[in-house]
Design an enzyme around this catalytic site. Sequence first.
Site, short mmCIF file in Angstrom:
data_model
loop_
_atom_site.label_atom_id
_atom_site.label_comp_id
_atom_site.label_asym_id
_atom_site.label_seq_id
_atom_site.Cartn_x
_atom_site.Cartn_y
_atom_site.Cartn_z
N TYR A 178 0.83 -1.21 0.00
CA TYR A 178 0.00 0.00 0.00
C TYR A 178 0.86 1.26 0.00
O TYR A 178 2.08 1.18 0.19
CB TYR A 178 -0.95 -0.01 1.20
CG TYR A 178 -0.30 0.33 2.53
CD1 TYR A 178 0.54 -0.57 3.18
CD2 TYR A 178 -0.50 1.57 3.13
CE1 TYR A 178 1.14 -0.26 4.39
CE2 TYR A 178 0.10 1.90 4.35
CZ TYR A 178 0.91 0.98 4.97
OH TYR A 178 1.51 1.29 6.16
N LYS A 213 6.39 -1.85 2.00
CA LYS A 213 5.20 -1.22 2.59
C LYS A 213 4.03 -2.19 2.46
O LYS A 213 3.16 -2.08 1.60
CB LYS A 213 4.91 0.13 1.93
CG LYS A 213 4.07 1.03 2.85
CD LYS A 213 4.17 2.47 2.47
CE LYS A 213 3.20 3.37 3.24
NZ LYS A 213 3.39 3.38 4.69
N GLU A 260 12.67 2.73 13.77
CA GLU A 260 11.69 3.74 13.35
C GLU A 260 10.53 3.73 14.33
O GLU A 260 10.52 2.95 15.28
CB GLU A 260 11.21 3.46 11.92
CG GLU A 260 10.52 2.11 11.78
CD GLU A 260 10.03 1.80 10.36
OE1 GLU A 260 9.89 2.72 9.55
OE2 GLU A 260 9.78 0.61 10.10
N LEU A 270 11.09 1.32 7.01
CA LEU A 270 10.49 1.78 5.75
C LEU A 270 11.28 2.97 5.20
O LEU A 270 11.59 3.90 5.94
CB LEU A 270 9.04 2.21 6.01
CG LEU A 270 8.26 2.51 4.74
CD1 LEU A 270 7.83 1.21 4.06
CD2 LEU A 270 7.06 3.38 5.02
#
Length: 323
Positions: A45, A163, A195, A219
Amino acid sequence: MVELRNDLASDWQQATCYLNGEWTALADAKVSVLDRGFIFGDGVYEVIAVDTVDSIRAPFRAHAHFARLQRSLDAVRIDNPLVVEQWLDLTAEVIERNPWPRQLVYVQITRGAAKRDHPFPAGVAPTVFVSTTPWPSIPSEQIEQGVAAVTHADERWLHCDIKSTSLLGNVLMKQYAVDNGASETVMLRDGFLTEGSSTNVSVIKNGVISTPPKSVQLLPGITVDGIAHIAQQHGVNVDVRPVAASELKTADEIWLCSSGRELLAIASLDGTAVGPEAIAGKPGPMYRKMHQWFQQAKREDARDWVSQRGARSIETRASKRVA
Ligand code: PDD
């Protein structure tokens, strides 16, 4: 032209969305229970922020989002059903078909619907879904006061660079933040920063922005890349390097960023104020500057989008005439 309205935060159900070639009301959009996105989380996505700046409603860094989408599709071996120009056209159309001045466009592709079986099914068309929701303004108190974050071991898989819609690890980490009265969980793996549950995290010390390098552990964020680019334009040093967990304790500032939250300062981490004593617990001077520069970058990006789309709609009209 749809009338632009500011007061529709609760009207997200009214969105018009795109599903497998058809435009439909979000409430009427249905996929099979056998869709591999539902059964296996077998999909990827994108989330793209759309803001109205100088009366231009435009997505931020749309090309970069579709480059990353291609990367995610390649990683999970789903053929991209559209080319970049078609994705950009769809993005323009979903924005246009919905009334909100600020939107978060959501793009999802799954491996499609098939009998439940782990191997990739043959001859199955991917499911393509593009929708949007109103994107409320980022609360000014978050910009002015910063937000609270907590730390947690990063327990996710080692393909965090994809993702993927398989977000259970991230969902659990976001809920950990909520359960602890915080706004984000900052994750640590083997003594290093990875992250946030849905954000990238940077540490600022002595005027240098340090950001963990791209790897399978996190990511490759569009916003953090944008911030690095803006920093370089303004002569601020960006050090892309592993950031030790201990640096979070001695940082002058810590930032989180994402498409949905733009750039926010972490004011407290695990209940301790961030930053040197005099300004601890408040967004620092670098944050204030970068926040302003970021808004300026959105303006420039919006102007580029309009000039490219202008050329594109002329091109589309011309190709329709030829066809
Ligand atoms: N999340 N890291 C993770 C795990 C994320 O989920 C996100 C974004 C980011 C920031 O990426 P970007 O700057 O490209 O938005 C980093 C989106 C917004 C989401 O899942 O809703």
